[in-house]
Design an enzyme around this catalytic site. Structure first.
Site, PDB file in Angstrom:
ATOM      1  N   GLU A  60       0.855  -1.207   0.000  1.00 11.40           N
ATOM      2  CA  GLU A  60       0.000   0.000   0.000  1.00 11.40           C
ATOM      3  C   GLU A  60       0.877   1.239   0.000  1.00 11.40           C
ATOM      4  O   GLU A  60       1.829   1.341   0.780  1.00 11.40           O
ATOM      5  CB  GLU A  60      -0.904  -0.039   1.239  1.00 11.40           C
ATOM      6  CG  GLU A  60      -2.276   0.491   1.008  1.00 11.40           C
ATOM      7  CD  GLU A  60      -3.102  -0.365   0.044  1.00 11.40           C
ATOM      8  OE1 GLU A  60      -3.119  -0.024  -1.160  1.00 11.40           O
ATOM      9  OE2 GLU A  60      -3.724  -1.337   0.488  1.00 11.40           O
ATOM     10  N   HIS A  61       0.535   2.163  -0.905  1.00  7.92           N
ATOM     11  CA  HIS A  61       1.309   3.393  -1.105  1.00  7.92           C
ATOM     12  C   HIS A  61       2.738   3.070  -1.565  1.00  7.92           C
ATOM     13  O   HIS A  61       3.664   3.813  -1.288  1.00  7.92           O
ATOM     14  CB  HIS A  61       1.303   4.265   0.164  1.00  7.92           C
ATOM     15  CG  HIS A  61      -0.050   4.887   0.394  1.00  7.92           C
ATOM     16  ND1 HIS A  61      -0.446   6.051  -0.222  1.00  7.92           N
ATOM     17  CD2 HIS A  61      -1.097   4.472   1.143  1.00  7.92           C
ATOM     18  CE1 HIS A  61      -1.683   6.341   0.153  1.00  7.92           C
ATOM     19  NE2 HIS A  61      -2.111   5.395   0.977  1.00  7.92           N
ATOM     20  N   THR A  62       2.876   1.966  -2.230  1.00  8.58           N
ATOM     21  CA  THR A  62       4.167   1.614  -2.821  1.00  8.58           C
ATOM     22  C   THR A  62       4.161   1.833  -4.335  1.00  8.58           C
ATOM     23  O   THR A  62       5.219   1.964  -4.940  1.00  8.58           O
ATOM     24  CB  THR A  62       4.497   0.127  -2.560  1.00  8.58           C
ATOM     25  OG1 THR A  62       3.334  -0.641  -2.873  1.00  8.58           O
ATOM     26  CG2 THR A  62       4.880  -0.116  -1.108  1.00  8.58           C
ATOM     27  N   ASP A  63       2.964   1.857  -4.945  1.00  9.39           N
ATOM     28  CA  ASP A  63       2.942   1.871  -6.429  1.00  9.39           C
ATOM     29  C   ASP A  63       3.581   3.127  -7.011  1.00  9.39           C
ATOM     30  O   ASP A  63       4.339   3.058  -7.975  1.00  9.39           O
ATOM     31  CB  ASP A  63       1.545   1.585  -7.014  1.00  9.39           C
ATOM     32  CG  ASP A  63       0.466   2.577  -6.651  1.00  9.39           C
ATOM     33  OD1 ASP A  63       0.709   3.454  -5.799  1.00  9.39           O
ATOM     34  OD2 ASP A  63      -0.641   2.470  -7.221  1.00  9.39           O
ATOM     35  N   SER A  85     -11.876   0.698  -5.776  1.00  5.65           N
ATOM     36  CA  SER A  85     -11.421   1.260  -7.051  1.00  5.65           C
ATOM     37  C   SER A  85     -12.470   1.225  -8.147  1.00  5.65           C
ATOM     38  O   SER A  85     -12.194   0.812  -9.278  1.00  5.65           O
ATOM     39  CB  SER A  85     -10.159   0.554  -7.545  1.00  5.65           C
ATOM     40  OG  SER A  85      -9.122   0.817  -6.671  1.00  5.65           O
ATOM     41  N   ASP A 109      -4.421   0.309  -9.431  1.00  6.66           N
ATOM     42  CA  ASP A 109      -5.851   0.018  -9.576  1.00  6.66           C
ATOM     43  C   ASP A 109      -6.223  -0.322 -11.021  1.00  6.66           C
ATOM     44  O   ASP A 109      -6.955  -1.283 -11.290  1.00  6.66           O
ATOM     45  CB  ASP A 109      -6.684   1.212  -9.086  1.00  6.66           C
ATOM     46  CG  ASP A 109      -6.321   1.616  -7.661  1.00  6.66           C
ATOM     47  OD1 ASP A 109      -5.703   0.799  -6.950  1.00  6.66           O
ATOM     48  OD2 ASP A 109      -6.641   2.750  -7.273  1.00  6.66           O
TER      49      ASP A 109
HETATM   50  C1  GLA Z   1      -5.180   4.574  -4.316  1.00  6.22           C
HETATM   51  C2  GLA Z   1      -4.417   4.841  -5.625  1.00  6.22           C
HETATM   52  C3  GLA Z   1      -3.424   3.712  -5.917  1.00  6.22           C
HETATM   53  C4  GLA Z   1      -2.544   3.422  -4.710  1.00  6.22           C
HETATM   54  C5  GLA Z   1      -3.381   3.293  -3.425  1.00  6.22           C
HETATM   55  C6  GLA Z   1      -2.523   3.175  -2.198  1.00  6.22           C
HETATM   56  O1  GLA Z   1      -6.001   3.448  -4.460  1.00  6.22           O
HETATM   57  O2  GLA Z   1      -5.317   4.954  -6.700  1.00  6.22           O
HETATM   58  O3  GLA Z   1      -2.646   4.037  -7.042  1.00  6.22           O
HETATM   59  O4  GLA Z   1      -1.557   4.408  -4.561  1.00  6.22           O
HETATM   60  O5  GLA Z   1      -4.259   4.386  -3.254  1.00  6.22           O
HETATM   61  O6  GLA Z   1      -1.800   1.990  -2.218  1.00  6.22           O
END
Ligand code: GLA
Length: 387
Positions: free
Chosen positions: A40-43, A132, A178
């Site tokens: 999470e919050h790595t992309d 998403s 997503d």
């Molecule tokens: C949202 C963003 C993703 C990702 C997540 C956190 O869903 O759309 O790209 O950064 O937050 O992991």
């Protein structure tokens, strides 16, 4: 979110199109929502994520027109909107048309073949729960337009065009997770995605494990501004450390350079660097069937998002804590951008029903909210069919 519901939806969208436009649709597109097991919050740090597409998604039935008129018909919003292709940026149009207009706008920048179209749209991804649904709308639009106008796009290209909608039209600098999982999901599998190379690896979800998404029913606030801030803090960490992205830093390297980073930047970087490592460890542990390690890493992921990355809220912490202490659980953590939405729990199949009932009862009593515990199943990525 039931499978029955999904089958019905396909037929419902096709019939509604017929009734609305007095003609049959020629293509039907579908794109799923997602859950995220870890990463999470790595992309947006060029890192690793392990999401799974779910069986619920967005369906769009469509037919191309010979003019530049766009007619949209939403079953979920019980509304219609008509405008021309040169009005795509007109924000006086209804808010629900925004992601649809955004997708068309990005496509008009990319290809000359776009004409007007008639579309009926419906979905069964719970909105605002962190599944998403907007990425699913974007990818479904790329699918339907590729079918209607014969635009040749790979699944990766459809996903990346969806990301462009967020960056260039909506104005949020999201990562690629997503849209990529919506386009590339696989039944019974999660997908390990390297967000730098965009390479994917299918990771079987072990038999006997259920994915339960526990929606706090607390809707996301602050997410856009806080999301942007986190991204900037990560970029600052990379600048100070002299790397392209936090993906390039190991936990050992971060520890050795900790005194170079301001306290808050160090907290953010520590989450990202450890979360990347955790994601790869979860993939290994799933491979060897070591579910105890999987659970431990997932639980650690929640603590890190809450204490170091500070994207959790009270309700997500309460839900994660309850889920982590309810019988049958393997591991549980908040999922998605944060500031509201759902907790993802991995649970042994045989305990899934009693787990769902117990978590709901305890969470609702603790918060006064009316949570929904969804039993999700991983499903295929997006597609378009010629009718
Ligand atoms: C949202 C963003 C993703 C990702 C997540 C956190 O869903 O759309 O790209 O950064 O937050 O992991």
């Amino acid at each position: 979110m039931s499978e029955q519901n999904t089958l019905d939806l396909r037929a419902t969208v096709l019939t509604a199109f017929q009734n609305q436009f007095g003609n049959n649709a020629t293509f039907l597109a579908r794109a799923p929502g997602r859950v995220n097991i870890i990463g999470e919050h790595t992309d947006y740090n060029d890192g690793f994520v392990l999401p799974a597409a779910i069986q619920q998604g967005i369906y769009i039935a469509g037919r191309a027109r010979d003019d530049v008129q766009v007619n949209l018909h939403s079953l979920d919003f019980h509304d219609k909107a008509s405008f021309s292709l040169d009005q795509l940026k007109d924000d006086s149009l209804p808010a629900w048309t925004r992601f649809l207009r955004g997708a068309l706008w990005i496509l008009t920048q990319e290809c000359e073949d776009l004409r007007g179209l008639d579309l009926t749209i419906a979905g069964n991804v719970p909105g605002g729960g962190g599944f998403s649904s907007s990425a699913a709308v974007e990818v479904a639009m790329m699918e339907i337009c590729s079918g209607l106008f014969g635009i040749k796009l790979t699944q990766r290209e459809k996903a990346l065009l969806g990301v462009q909608v967020e960056h260039k039209f909506i104005g949020v600098r999201t990562g690629v997770m997503d849209q990529m999982i919506s386009a590339l999901g696989e039944a019974d599998h999660a997908v390990l995605l390297d967000c730098r190379s965009l390479e994917t690896r299918s990771v079987p979800i072990p038999a006997g494990v259920s994915l339960l998404a526990c929606d706090t029913m607390k809707r996301r606030e602050l997410v856009t501004s806080e999301y942007g801030k986190r991204r900037e803090q990560c970029e600052e960490a990379s600048r100070i450390l002299g790397v392209k992205a936090l993906r390039d830093v190991t936990p050992e390297q971060l520890a050795a350079n900790a005194d170079k980073l301001p306290e808050i930047i160090l907290k953010r970087a520590t989450h990202v660097v450890n979360e990347n490592a955790r994601t790869l460890q979860v993939v290994d542990a799933l491979g060897t069937g070591d579910l105890a390690t999987v659970g431990k890493l997932i639980n650690e992921g929640h603590t890190s998002l809450s204490k170091l990355y500070e994207v959790s809220i009270h309700e997500l912490d309460v839900m994660a804590d309850i889920a982590q202490h309810t019988e049958g659980v393997i591991g549980a953590r908040m999922m998605g951008g944060g500031f509201g939405g759902a907790v993802i729990a991995l649970v042994y199949d045989e305990a899934a029903d009693s787990f769902a009932a117990a978590v709901k009862q305890k969470y609702d009593a603790a918060t006064g909210l009316n949570s929904i515990i969804h039993r999700t199943k991983s499903g295929a990525g997006s597609s378009v069919e010629k009718l």
